[in-house]
Motif scaffolding. Structure first.
Motif, short mmCIF file in Angstrom:
data_model
loop_
_atom_site.label_atom_id
_atom_site.label_comp_id
_atom_site.label_asym_id
_atom_site.label_seq_id
_atom_site.Cartn_x
_atom_site.Cartn_y
_atom_site.Cartn_z
N ILE A 82 0.83 -1.21 0.00
CA ILE A 82 0.00 0.00 0.00
C ILE A 82 0.87 1.25 0.00
O ILE A 82 0.58 2.23 -0.71
CB ILE A 82 -0.96 -0.02 1.21
N ALA A 85 2.30 1.69 -3.51
CA ALA A 85 1.26 2.20 -4.41
C ALA A 85 1.00 3.67 -4.13
O ALA A 85 0.88 4.48 -5.05
CB ALA A 85 -0.02 1.38 -4.23
N SER A 134 -7.77 0.20 -2.44
CA SER A 134 -7.00 0.87 -3.50
C SER A 134 -7.73 2.11 -3.99
O SER A 134 -7.10 3.12 -4.34
CB SER A 134 -6.76 -0.09 -4.67
N ALA A 170 -5.20 2.35 4.81
CA ALA A 170 -5.05 3.27 3.68
C ALA A 170 -5.50 4.67 4.06
O ALA A 170 -4.88 5.67 3.68
CB ALA A 170 -5.84 2.76 2.47
N ASP A 356 -5.05 -0.56 -11.77
CA ASP A 356 -6.00 -0.64 -10.66
C ASP A 356 -5.32 -0.36 -9.32
O ASP A 356 -5.96 0.15 -8.40
CB ASP A 356 -6.63 -2.04 -10.60
N TYR A 357 -4.05 -0.71 -9.22
CA TYR A 357 -3.41 -0.67 -7.92
C TYR A 357 -2.24 0.31 -7.77
O TYR A 357 -2.22 1.10 -6.83
CB TYR A 357 -2.91 -2.07 -7.53
N ALA A 358 -1.28 0.27 -8.65
CA ALA A 358 -0.03 0.89 -8.21
C ALA A 358 0.84 1.55 -9.26
O ALA A 358 1.93 2.01 -8.92
CB ALA A 358 0.81 -0.17 -7.48
#
Length: 439
Positions: A82, A85, A134, A170, A356-358
């Motif tokens: 996390i 990202a 995310s 997050a 989508d994530y990073a």
């Protein structure tokens, strides 16, 4: 997946139609929830949370103690992921900042535009079977960079009345601490109208199912801004003979597992790619934990065989996918032909899940064909752009004739007088004299 071989262009729109609920019934249901929350406030929120989420809550607010406890529950490897990202997303969005540029349109007339963060924004983060922490990074980071003074977060609780620990971690990374256990239409209503517990915001962000999308569209009628009509997720893939069928199947399933109302689309110019991809999908489905969800989405999904790349790109631009993956050796050159898409993934080693994530780009994107006119979320989504102008006496003198002529022609004499009352004043004459002496 339904297979269509060499359909005529006039049939494309019907073939690629997105799945949809009965809009009349959906709208009626959503309107009722919005009305009750507006009238009854927190009482309605507790009631709908019991009805829709099956949870009896004693409080809607997530406490500092809950956040701290949740952070401790997140595995270190996920925390590291996390944080990585978040770093990439921050870099990409920080680079979107623009410094004001002053333009002198005429001597003595200076104009500029300045970005100012929207004071109060609401973030909706889907939870349930797939808590999208995310998405919190994608929305919370640009909101922080933009300087939004108040950031409100709503996400549905699980059956234990808690939010997913990764969502709360997050949130702590982004610096959000106004967090509420609310999902679905009732969350949108709470942020739109405000209650004793949940503050009213000026703009709502975040994806959701068709009920959430309908709620966002309806609250606009009450003067609230939204990011875009972002509904069920979708992906379109274009593949030629150089593509790997296994890669394509994985990309299609990565969106199909989002929800039963998602849609995936494969367009190819290779006859043998049809069976290869269908076989790969069946092989990969067997080990997919969300197999039943993916199977439902695949019922809404299409595989289309066309004669050539020109036709394929024409269909894909008509479809205007949320995510578009180009699985060809000449994907970079082909990407220049894209005019309608939320986000484009170029080449065999650019899976949609990276975005989508990073990778850094934002994954909150227009769906349901809205990519023909909407952009995905960016730093610009969280700011207002205010224009400024400053005129000296010389500047007003230079443009006075233009303004009065146009105002009089439109029959708006008070507009003209706002100029002439100044140019005929003693103060104006003094200013001009002072300026001439300096020159």
């Amino acid at each position: 997946m339904q297979v269509f071989r060499y359909p005529n262009p006039e049939d494309w729109a019907g073939i690629t139609k997105r799945p949809a609920l009965d809009s009349e019934q959906l709208t009626a249901t959503v309107k009722d929830v919005l009305h009750r929350v507006k009238q009854e406030g927190d009482s309605a929120l507790f009631g709908y949370t019991r009805q829709f989420d099956g949870v009896h809550l004693s409080a809607l607010t997530v406490t500092r103690e809950e956040i701290e406890a949740a952070v401790e529950m997140v595995p270190q490897n996920l925390k590291s992921a996390i944080l990585q990202a978040a770093s990439n997303i921050w870099k990409f969005h920080e680079a979107q900042k623009q410094q004001p540029e002053v333009v002198e349109t005429m001597p003595g007339i200076r104009c500029w535009r300045q970005s100012t963060g929207i004071e109060k924004v609401g973030l909706y983060i889907p939870g349930g079977s797939a808590p999208l922490f995310s998405t919190l990074l994608m929305l919370g980071i640009p909101a922080s960079i933009a300087g939004c003074r108040e950031i409100v977060l709503c996400s549905p609780p699980n059956k234990s009345g808690k939010l997913d620990p990764a969502i709360l971690f997050a949130a702590s990374v982004v610096g959000i601490n106004r967090i509420f256990k609310l999902g679905g239409v009732q969350a949108i209503a709470a942020m739109a109208f405000g209650t004793a517990t949940v503050p009213k915001v000026y703009k709502i962000f975040g994806p959701g199912n068709q009920y959430v999308t309908a709620a966002k569209l309806l609250v606009q009628q009450h003067g609230l801004a939204i990011d875009m009509p972002a509904g069920p997720s979708e992906v379109a893939v274009f593949a030629d003979g150089s593509a790997n069928a296994g890669f394509i199947a994985a990309d299609l399933l990565s969106q199909a597992e989002h929800g039963p109302d998602s849609q995936v689309l494969l367009v190819t110019t290779e006859e043998n790619m049809v069976e290869k991809v269908l076989n790969a999908i069946q092989q990969q489905l067997s080990s997919l934990p969300r197999k039943e969800i993916a199977l439902k989405a695949l019922e809404n999904s299409k595989l289309i065989l066309l004669h050539d790349t020109t036709a394929a790109m024409a269909l894909l631009n008509d479809y205007a996918a949320e995510h578009l993956i180009l699985c060809t050796n000449d994907a970079l050159a082909l990407s220049e032909k894209v005019v309608n898409a939320g986000s484009v993934f170029i080449g065999h080693f650019s899976p949609e899940s990276v975005g989508d994530y990073a990778s850094g780009t934002n994954h909150t994107l227009p769906t349901n064909g809205y990519a023909t006119a909407y952009s995905g979320v960016s730093l610009d989504s969280f700011v207002k752009k205010i224009t400024f102008q400053q005129l000296s006496a010389t500047g007003l003198q230079n443009i006075a004739g233009t303004i009065t002529a146009m105002a009089e022609a439109e029959g708006l004499s008070a507009h003209a007088r706002a100029v002439t009352i100044r140019t005929s004043s003693e103060e104006f004459a003094i200013q001009l004299k002072d300026l001439s002496r300096k020159l």
